[in-house]
Write a protein that holds these residues in place. Sequence first.
Motif, mmCIF file in Angstrom:
data_model
loop_
_atom_site.group_PDB
_atom_site.id
_atom_site.type_symbol
_atom_site.label_atom_id
_atom_site.label_comp_id
_atom_site.label_asym_id
_atom_site.label_seq_id
_atom_site.Cartn_x
_atom_site.Cartn_y
_atom_site.Cartn_z
ATOM 1 N N ARG A 142 41.636 -75.956 -98.751
ATOM 2 C CA ARG A 142 42.742 -75.360 -98.007
ATOM 3 C C ARG A 142 42.528 -75.505 -96.509
ATOM 4 O O ARG A 142 41.425 -75.333 -96.009
ATOM 5 C CB ARG A 142 42.891 -73.876 -98.339
ATOM 6 C CG ARG A 142 43.379 -73.602 -99.767
ATOM 7 C CD ARG A 142 43.612 -72.114 -99.978
ATOM 8 N NE ARG A 142 42.399 -71.334 -99.778
ATOM 9 C CZ ARG A 142 42.337 -70.191 -99.095
ATOM 10 N NH1 ARG A 142 43.417 -69.694 -98.517
ATOM 11 N NH2 ARG A 142 41.191 -69.535 -98.984
ATOM 12 N N LEU A 143 43.616 -75.820 -95.783
ATOM 13 C CA LEU A 143 43.577 -75.885 -94.331
ATOM 14 C C LEU A 143 43.999 -74.540 -93.759
ATOM 15 O O LEU A 143 45.098 -74.055 -94.031
ATOM 16 C CB LEU A 143 44.507 -76.985 -93.814
ATOM 17 C CG LEU A 143 44.709 -77.034 -92.284
ATOM 18 C CD1 LEU A 143 43.401 -77.349 -91.575
ATOM 19 C CD2 LEU A 143 45.796 -78.039 -91.921
ATOM 20 N N LEU A 144 43.112 -73.936 -92.967
ATOM 21 C CA LEU A 144 43.413 -72.696 -92.258
ATOM 22 C C LEU A 144 43.499 -73.027 -90.781
ATOM 23 O O LEU A 144 42.516 -73.476 -90.180
ATOM 24 C CB LEU A 144 42.329 -71.645 -92.517
ATOM 25 C CG LEU A 144 42.093 -71.281 -93.991
ATOM 26 C CD1 LEU A 144 40.976 -70.254 -94.118
ATOM 27 C CD2 LEU A 144 43.369 -70.744 -94.624
ATOM 28 N N THR A 145 44.682 -72.845 -90.189
ATOM 29 C CA THR A 145 44.904 -73.312 -88.829
ATOM 30 C C THR A 145 45.619 -72.252 -88.004
ATOM 31 O O THR A 145 46.331 -71.401 -88.542
ATOM 32 C CB THR A 145 45.699 -74.629 -88.847
ATOM 33 O OG1 THR A 145 45.778 -75.151 -87.514
ATOM 34 C CG2 THR A 145 47.098 -74.420 -89.384
ATOM 35 N N LYS A 146 45.402 -72.326 -86.682
ATOM 36 C CA LYS A 146 45.946 -71.307 -85.780
ATOM 37 C C LYS A 146 46.118 -71.899 -84.390
ATOM 38 O O LYS A 146 45.314 -72.720 -83.944
ATOM 39 C CB LYS A 146 44.967 -70.125 -85.710
ATOM 40 C CG LYS A 146 45.439 -68.926 -84.917
ATOM 41 C CD LYS A 146 46.329 -68.033 -85.759
ATOM 42 C CE LYS A 146 46.645 -66.728 -85.035
ATOM 43 N NZ LYS A 146 47.610 -65.907 -85.806
ATOM 44 N N THR A 147 47.179 -71.480 -83.698
ATOM 45 C CA THR A 147 47.358 -71.835 -82.295
ATOM 46 C C THR A 147 46.721 -70.756 -81.438
ATOM 47 O O THR A 147 47.027 -69.566 -81.592
ATOM 48 C CB THR A 147 48.848 -71.979 -81.947
ATOM 49 O OG1 THR A 147 49.413 -73.052 -82.715
ATOM 50 C CG2 THR A 147 49.034 -72.280 -80.469
ATOM 51 N N LEU A 148 45.814 -71.171 -80.554
ATOM 52 C CA LEU A 148 45.093 -70.228 -79.700
ATOM 53 C C LEU A 148 45.526 -70.370 -78.252
ATOM 54 O O LEU A 148 45.705 -71.488 -77.753
ATOM 55 C CB LEU A 148 43.582 -70.479 -79.778
ATOM 56 C CG LEU A 148 42.916 -70.453 -81.156
ATOM 57 C CD1 LEU A 148 41.411 -70.653 -80.992
ATOM 58 C CD2 LEU A 148 43.216 -69.152 -81.886
ATOM 59 N N ASN A 149 45.670 -69.238 -77.591
ATOM 60 C CA ASN A 149 45.971 -69.211 -76.167
ATOM 61 C C ASN A 149 44.787 -68.622 -75.400
ATOM 62 O O ASN A 149 43.795 -68.196 -76.001
ATOM 63 C CB ASN A 149 47.241 -68.392 -75.922
ATOM 64 C CG ASN A 149 48.449 -69.016 -76.583
ATOM 65 O OD1 ASN A 149 48.821 -70.143 -76.274
ATOM 66 N ND2 ASN A 149 49.064 -68.298 -77.511
ATOM 67 N N GLU A 150 44.888 -68.593 -74.084
ATOM 68 C CA GLU A 150 43.789 -68.106 -73.259
ATOM 69 C C GLU A 150 43.358 -66.705 -73.678
ATOM 70 O O GLU A 150 44.194 -65.820 -73.872
ATOM 71 C CB GLU A 150 44.203 -68.125 -71.786
ATOM 72 C CG GLU A 150 44.415 -69.534 -71.255
ATOM 73 C CD GLU A 150 44.881 -69.556 -69.808
ATOM 74 O OE1 GLU A 150 44.866 -68.490 -69.163
ATOM 75 O OE2 GLU A 150 45.263 -70.644 -69.321
ATOM 76 N N GLY A 151 42.072 -66.518 -73.856
ATOM 77 C CA GLY A 151 41.535 -65.225 -74.259
ATOM 78 C C GLY A 151 41.387 -65.054 -75.750
ATOM 79 O O GLY A 151 40.766 -64.088 -76.204
ATOM 80 N N ASP A 152 41.915 -65.985 -76.544
ATOM 81 C CA ASP A 152 41.817 -65.892 -78.008
ATOM 82 C C ASP A 152 40.448 -66.377 -78.482
ATOM 83 O O ASP A 152 39.796 -67.195 -77.837
ATOM 84 C CB ASP A 152 42.915 -66.719 -78.679
ATOM 85 C CG ASP A 152 44.293 -66.100 -78.515
ATOM 86 O OD1 ASP A 152 44.366 -64.907 -78.150
ATOM 87 O OD2 ASP A 152 45.288 -66.804 -78.755
ATOM 88 N N VAL A 153 40.061 -65.869 -79.660
ATOM 89 C CA VAL A 153 38.767 -66.192 -80.265
ATOM 90 C C VAL A 153 38.983 -66.603 -81.707
ATOM 91 O O VAL A 153 39.823 -66.025 -82.411
ATOM 92 C CB VAL A 153 37.814 -64.975 -80.186
ATOM 93 C CG1 VAL A 153 36.520 -65.243 -80.960
ATOM 94 C CG2 VAL A 153 37.498 -64.634 -78.736
ATOM 95 N N PHE A 154 38.224 -67.600 -82.168
ATOM 96 C CA PHE A 154 38.357 -68.094 -83.543
ATOM 97 C C PHE A 154 36.973 -68.450 -84.061
ATOM 98 O O PHE A 154 36.119 -68.927 -83.313
ATOM 99 C CB PHE A 154 39.260 -69.324 -83.579
ATOM 100 C CG PHE A 154 39.740 -69.704 -84.958
ATOM 101 C CD1 PHE A 154 40.850 -69.082 -85.513
ATOM 102 C CD2 PHE A 154 39.091 -70.678 -85.703
ATOM 103 C CE1 PHE A 154 41.302 -69.427 -86.783
ATOM 104 C CE2 PHE A 154 39.529 -71.027 -86.967
ATOM 105 C CZ PHE A 154 40.645 -70.401 -87.510
ATOM 106 N N VAL A 155 36.756 -68.225 -85.361
ATOM 107 C CA VAL A 155 35.458 -68.497 -85.985
ATOM 108 C C VAL A 155 35.575 -69.654 -86.972
ATOM 109 O O VAL A 155 36.509 -69.698 -87.785
ATOM 110 C CB VAL A 155 34.926 -67.247 -86.716
ATOM 111 C CG1 VAL A 155 33.647 -67.586 -87.481
ATOM 112 C CG2 VAL A 155 34.661 -66.128 -85.721
#
Length: 222
Positions: free
Chosen positions: A140-153
Amino acid sequence: MKNLSFLAVISLLSLSLPLAIASDPNPLQDFCVGVNTPADGVFVNGKFCKDPKLVTVDDFFTSGLDKPRPVANAVGSNVTAVNVNNLPGLNTLGISIVRIDYGVNGQNPPHTHPRATEILYVGVGTLLVGFVTSNGDGNRLLTKTLNEGDVFVFPEGLVHFQANIGKFPAVAFAALSSQNPGVVTIANTVFGSNPAIDPNVLVKAFQLDPKVVLDLQNKFKK
């Protein structure tokens, strides 16, 4: 009887605890082949430790992550790593950091870190990020659009990527849970290995025309 049961549980835990502590540490390089005599050895799992009496504050310090890096390359990004190879104080501490510069339309292409989980912070710009789960979970593809200040693991070992989808250059910083996390860039590894993987293997694996495979191997040849 209750006291006896409690004592029995404690006894079992005390017996199993040394076994847990004695388990092998995670590898800190691609492999560490055993030898029978120290004279034949060149590496340990990590790096040799400096005499504590000779340690200075500079062993724990580096600078320069404030400076932008050039992104004029095929993928339009540049990764600046701070790990045990250039900050020796990280040895045995299980952590490192990178700065990633992205040009417009640049990307940090699909890759894995065989020895680390990654936590990414977006300092400037907008990134499309994602990772793909393992075969047992259906890829499965788990995807997200991140903007300034965002955090992703990004979980350890899973294929992941970042792409700049904004109109301006972007910058991110990432911490990784290893002093030497390693990186395996998928396209470079598969099509640019040295020596090259037998083209027939790749033709079948990727269901591609043989000419396409040969063209890709020539493109990624080191």
